[in-house]
Write a protein that holds these residues in place. Structure first.
Motif, mmCIF file in Angstrom:
data_model
loop_
_atom_site.group_PDB
_atom_site.id
_atom_site.type_symbol
_atom_site.label_atom_id
_atom_site.label_comp_id
_atom_site.label_asym_id
_atom_site.label_seq_id
_atom_site.Cartn_x
_atom_site.Cartn_y
_atom_site.Cartn_z
ATOM 1 N N PHE A 57 0.836 -1.204 0.000
ATOM 2 C CA PHE A 57 0.000 0.000 0.000
ATOM 3 C C PHE A 57 0.869 1.252 0.000
ATOM 4 C CE2 PHE A 57 -2.235 -3.496 2.011
ATOM 5 C CZ PHE A 57 -3.293 -3.621 1.126
ATOM 6 N N VAL A 58 2.012 1.169 0.664
ATOM 7 C CA VAL A 58 2.966 2.280 0.607
ATOM 8 C C VAL A 58 3.355 2.506 -0.853
ATOM 9 C CG1 VAL A 58 5.308 3.004 1.258
ATOM 10 C CG2 VAL A 58 3.812 1.949 2.971
ATOM 11 N N ARG A 59 3.641 1.408 -1.568
ATOM 12 C CA ARG A 59 3.979 1.529 -3.001
ATOM 13 C C ARG A 59 2.769 1.999 -3.812
ATOM 14 N NH1 ARG A 59 6.709 -3.183 -1.687
ATOM 15 N NH2 ARG A 59 5.064 -4.490 -2.549
ATOM 16 N N ARG A 60 1.611 1.417 -3.532
ATOM 17 C CA ARG A 60 0.404 1.754 -4.304
ATOM 18 C C ARG A 60 0.080 3.238 -4.226
ATOM 19 N NH1 ARG A 60 -4.866 -1.434 -2.743
ATOM 20 N NH2 ARG A 60 -3.626 -3.109 -3.643
ATOM 21 N N TYR A 61 0.196 3.794 -3.056
ATOM 22 C CA TYR A 61 -0.150 5.202 -2.868
ATOM 23 C C TYR A 61 1.071 6.112 -2.970
ATOM 24 C CZ TYR A 61 -4.792 3.599 -1.693
ATOM 25 O OH TYR A 61 -6.034 3.033 -1.753
ATOM 26 N N SER A 62 2.167 5.552 -3.476
ATOM 27 C CA SER A 62 3.404 6.315 -3.720
ATOM 28 C C SER A 62 3.860 7.098 -2.503
ATOM 29 C CB SER A 62 3.220 7.266 -4.913
ATOM 30 O OG SER A 62 2.859 6.549 -6.055
#
Length: 154
Positions: A57-62
């Motif tokens: 989710f950290v990656r998904r939401y940049s």
């Protein structure tokens, strides 16, 4: 909207790692407390697992990892202390760090509902419940040791 969600995801990701590190420091500083030793390590592992569960989710939401949790950690937990008063103070610090995580889980849950991210919401519910259990354990332990520690001279 997701820019601010990204901020909180990064904050929580880092906070979970900081809490795991603090739990391990307390475990090492109080080896004569066998019950504490086992529980601190188990909770530290859960915090590490929670941080890993957040990574997609950290990656998904940049999200860009924030410096705030590190500053908070250094302000709230400057290292484990010795003795019974040290243990009580360490548990108090752990409680404050865990509270940071708990409120972040709560706020992220609200955002996950708002953006309709059911996958994130599932992770937040599971991990937030674990954090709530960590807080209950810390509160209970502090209540158990406070009278002896605060009233009886060393």
């Amino acid at each position: 909207m997701s820019m601010h969600l990204a901020h909180y995801l990064g904050l929580l990701h880092r906070s979970q790692h900081e809490l795991a590190d603090a739990l391990r420091a307390v475990r090492r500083a109080h080896p004569d407390e066998p019950d504490l030793t086992g529980v601190c390590e188990r909770l530290a592992v859960q915090c590490g697992n929670n941080a890993r569960r957040l990574e997609p989710f950290v990656r998904r939401y940049s999200a860009h990892l924030s410096e705030e949790p590190e500053r908070m950690h250094s302000a709230l937990f400057s290292g484990a202390r010795r003795g019974s008063l040290g243990l009580l103070r360490d548990l108090h610090d752990l409680y404050l760090l865990a509270t940071q995580c708990e409120i972040s889980w709560t706020l992220i849950a609200q955002a996950a509902e708002g953006v309709g991210d059911e996958e994130l919401l599932d992770v937040v519910r599971h991990c937030g419940a674990e954090t709530a259990a960590h807080l209950l354990w810390l509160r209970t332990l502090m209540r158990q040791i406070a009278p002896q520690t605060l009233i009886v001279a060393p």
